[in-house]
Design a protein around this motif. Structure first.
Motif, PDB file in Angstrom:
ATOM      1  N   LYS A   1       0.682  -1.036  -0.027  1.00 42.73           N
ATOM      2  CA  LYS A   1      -0.158   0.173   0.013  1.00 42.73           C
ATOM      3  C   LYS A   1       0.842   1.342   0.062  1.00 42.73           C
ATOM      4  O   LYS A   1       0.055   2.437  -0.124  1.00 42.73           O
ATOM      5  CB  LYS A   1      -1.038  -0.073   1.017  1.00 42.73           C
ATOM      6  CG  LYS A   1      -2.100  -1.081   1.251  1.00 42.73           C
ATOM      7  CD  LYS A   1      -2.691  -1.122  -0.057  1.00 42.73           C
ATOM      8  CE  LYS A   1      -3.730  -2.233   0.065  1.00 42.73           C
ATOM      9  NZ  LYS A   1      -4.549  -2.308  -0.960  1.00 42.73           N
ATOM     10  N   GLY A   2       2.088   1.024   0.024  1.00 43.75           N
ATOM     11  CA  GLY A   2       2.934   2.483   0.123  1.00 43.75           C
ATOM     12  C   GLY A   2       4.470   2.063   0.066  1.00 43.75           C
ATOM     13  O   GLY A   2       4.740   1.048   0.174  1.00 43.75           O
ATOM     14  N   ILE A   3       5.138   3.292   0.059  1.00 46.10           N
ATOM     15  CA  ILE A   3       6.505   3.238   0.303  1.00 46.10           C
ATOM     16  C   ILE A   3       7.125   4.615   1.082  1.00 46.10           C
ATOM     17  O   ILE A   3       6.587   5.674   0.710  1.00 46.10           O
ATOM     18  CB  ILE A   3       7.356   3.429  -1.137  1.00 46.10           C
ATOM     19  CG1 ILE A   3       8.810   3.109  -1.051  1.00 46.10           C
ATOM     20  CG2 ILE A   3       6.529   4.401  -1.932  1.00 46.10           C
ATOM     21  CD1 ILE A   3       9.408   2.755  -2.357  1.00 46.10           C
ATOM     22  N   TRP A   4       8.048   4.532   1.816  1.00 50.13           N
ATOM     23  CA  TRP A   4       8.719   5.680   2.844  1.00 50.13           C
ATOM     24  C   TRP A   4       9.464   6.019   1.723  1.00 50.13           C
ATOM     25  O   TRP A   4      10.401   5.359   1.211  1.00 50.13           O
ATOM     26  CB  TRP A   4       9.208   5.236   3.778  1.00 50.13           C
ATOM     27  CG  TRP A   4       8.281   4.749   4.932  1.00 50.13           C
ATOM     28  CD1 TRP A   4       8.237   3.348   5.623  1.00 50.13           C
ATOM     29  CD2 TRP A   4       7.124   5.651   5.451  1.00 50.13           C
ATOM     30  NE1 TRP A   4       7.081   3.681   6.516  1.00 50.13           N
ATOM     31  CE2 TRP A   4       6.575   4.756   6.435  1.00 50.13           C
ATOM     32  CE3 TRP A   4       6.997   6.747   5.421  1.00 50.13           C
ATOM     33  CZ2 TRP A   4       5.496   5.169   7.364  1.00 50.13           C
ATOM     34  CZ3 TRP A   4       5.867   7.256   6.343  1.00 50.13           C
ATOM     35  CH2 TRP A   4       5.178   6.519   7.318  1.00 50.13           C
ATOM     36  N   CYS A   5       9.804   7.555   1.711  1.00 49.66           N
ATOM     37  CA  CYS A   5      10.824   8.291   0.683  1.00 49.66           C
ATOM     38  C   CYS A   5      11.312   9.460   1.386  1.00 49.66           C
ATOM     39  O   CYS A   5      10.186  10.101   1.740  1.00 49.66           O
ATOM     40  CB  CYS A   5      10.150   8.517  -0.646  1.00 49.66           C
ATOM     41  SG  CYS A   5       9.664   6.996  -1.819  1.00 49.66           S
ATOM     42  N   VAL A   6      12.626   9.481   1.604  1.00 50.26           N
ATOM     43  CA  VAL A   6      13.112  10.689   1.847  1.00 50.26           C
ATOM     44  C   VAL A   6      14.071  11.168   0.626  1.00 50.26           C
ATOM     45  O   VAL A   6      15.254  10.753   0.588  1.00 50.26           O
ATOM     46  CB  VAL A   6      13.964  10.638   3.147  1.00 50.26           C
ATOM     47  CG1 VAL A   6      14.580  11.918   3.403  1.00 50.26           C
ATOM     48  CG2 VAL A   6      13.173   9.983   4.411  1.00 50.26           C
ATOM     49  N   PRO A   7      13.618  11.678  -0.232  1.00 51.50           N
ATOM     50  CA  PRO A   7      14.085  12.065  -1.635  1.00 51.50           C
ATOM     51  C   PRO A   7      15.282  12.646  -1.617  1.00 51.50           C
ATOM     52  O   PRO A   7      16.265  12.774  -2.518  1.00 51.50           O
ATOM     53  CB  PRO A   7      12.983  12.509  -2.316  1.00 51.50           C
ATOM     54  CG  PRO A   7      12.057  13.257  -1.657  1.00 51.50           C
ATOM     55  CD  PRO A   7      12.156  12.472  -0.208  1.00 51.50           C
TER      56      PRO A   7
END
Length: 426
Positions: A179-185
């Motif tokens: 359902k999702g992905i964590w991103c610190v771009p």
């Protein structure tokens, strides 16, 4: 010559030397803390004038006539939405400004997915399985949110361009429980890497089995440059999603937590028109208004994107010597040992360090015994389970330079001792 090339006799002699050095460090009775990425006192002092820009004699009416002392404007005053929209490169009308914590907004949005679903989708609590993609090494507080709901976390390797997109695309295309992905771009926590344009485009356009898949785009360090001449810029995930026909796929987050005061800043979420409408409907039930006086205070202190950039240059002047000290001490103490590698970020708050396999926990334990507290080994992996037991997050921002130098001297000794012990056990 690398430690791995030493014969056993030489390793034994080196171990004796390092144990003597380590005992000397322990005898100093140090008490140094590098466990979290907190701003230093010198950084916090930069924002003290913020406390004086709004007082009893000030005009406390927002630009649209809203009395900031009263109820209302659950999604934030217009000028605060413009300020945070400028920081996130987003239409201010599609920005909501809430309390001091972007992490709190992320928690609320995961909760919304669990309890209500997104835009009419099935609430995740009613599904047999819910999974989440977690680029590693990553942010432990992100992982704590998904773990708190029993969401299965899947580690995804980060490289210099972002998450392994071949693996991400393969997984989301075949599994509708993801359902999702964590991103610190930008200046990712802790590696400092910056997502490439291609990575942003692929995240936006990839086919997903789950129609309610969401990218949680945490802009925690989007203005935290150490070197203005090397300042990174990440492609806008919102524009990429709109171009790909997936305009509802993302949530963008930002806060002033490490810009002004971590405990008294302002935080915001930006999203598509439909997502923002759903967020506003929920907030209208959850609260009768956040701290608009604090929003007004921040706008009058920072003024605009240019004011934020000017303020962050002052932060960078304090932080640059610390990151350069960490790098120079690691270089001097460990480069020739062949038992360590580390990131050299151009911004953000951390250095990602990798020792030999099966040494991170031992290194952290040795440092703690010598009076230096660091982020726990494994924290940068879901479930605190770094399968290689090698990664350590170094947080150099809080201590003064002299204390940081002491802490890094101890740390280098502990890395060497843990490495030699591991090699002798083979």
């Amino acid at each position: 010559m690398s430690y791995v090339d030493y014969d056993r006799d030489r390793l034994e002699r080196l171990k004796c030397d390092l144990e003597r050095e380590y005992a000397e460090h322990c005898a100093k009775g140090l008490s140094l803390n590098m466990a979290r990425g907190k701003p230093s006192s010198a950084q916090l002092e930069l924002s003290l004038p913020l406390l004086d820009v709004v007082d009893a004699a000030s005009e406390l009416i927002a630009e649209d006539g809203t009395d900031c002392r009263n109820y209302g404007m659950m999604d934030g005053i217009a000028e605060a939405k413009k300020l945070m929209g400028d920081i996130m490169e987003h239409d201010p009308s599609l920005v909501c400004v809430f309390g001091n914590s972007s992490l709190n907004i992320m928690f609320d949005l995961v909760t919304c997915g669990m309890m209500h679903g997104y835009l009419g989708s099935t609430p995740w609590k009613d599904l047999d399985s819910v999974k989440w993609l977690c680029p590693v090494p990553g942010y432990d507080r992100h992982f704590a949110i998904t773990q708190s709901y029993g969401i299965e976390m899947i580690p995804i390797t980060l490289d210099e361009n972002g998450p392994d997109m071949d693996e991400v695309e393969r997984l989301v295309a075949q599994d509708d429980s993801i359902k999702g992905i964590w991103c610190v771009p930008q200046y990712s926590n802790p590696s400092g890497i910056v997502y490439s344009d291609e990575t942003v485009e692929r995240l936006a356009a990839m086919p997903c089995a789950a129609e309610d898949f969401r990218i949680f785009w945490d802009n925690a360090y989007c203005v935290h440059h150490l070197y203005e001449e090397r300042a990174a810029h990440v492609s806008d995930i919102a524009k990429a999603c709109e171009k790909a026909g997936n305009s509802d796929r993302y949530f963008k987050f930002a806060s002033t937590s490490k810009v002004t005061f971590p405990g008294a800043g302002i935080a915001a979420v930006a999203a598509s028109e439909r997502n923002i409408a759903e967020i506003k409907a929920r907030i209208g039930i959850q609260t009768v208004g956040y701290d608009k006086l604090n929003q007004l205070r921040h706008v009058r202190f920072l003024e605009n994107a240019e004011g934020v950039a000017s303020h962050m240059e002052k932060h960078a002047a304090i932080l640059r010597p610390k990151f350069e000290l960490v790098d120079s001490m690691l270089e001097e103490g460990l480069r020739e040992t062949g038992c360590a590698s580390w990131s050299k970020p151009d911004g953000g708050y951390f250095v990602s360090f990798d020792g030999l396999p099966n040494t991170a926990k031992r290194t952290i334990a040795l440092a703690r015994e010598a009076g230096v507290v660091m982020t726990g080994a494994g924290a940068t992996w879901p479930y605190k389970n770094d399968p290689a037991d090698s990664n350590i997050r170094i947080a150099p921002t809080l201590p003064p330079l002299d204390e940081l130098e002491q802490a890094m001297t101890v740390f280098v000794c502990c890395v060497k001792l843990a490495a030699v012990e591991a090699l002798l056990e083979k």
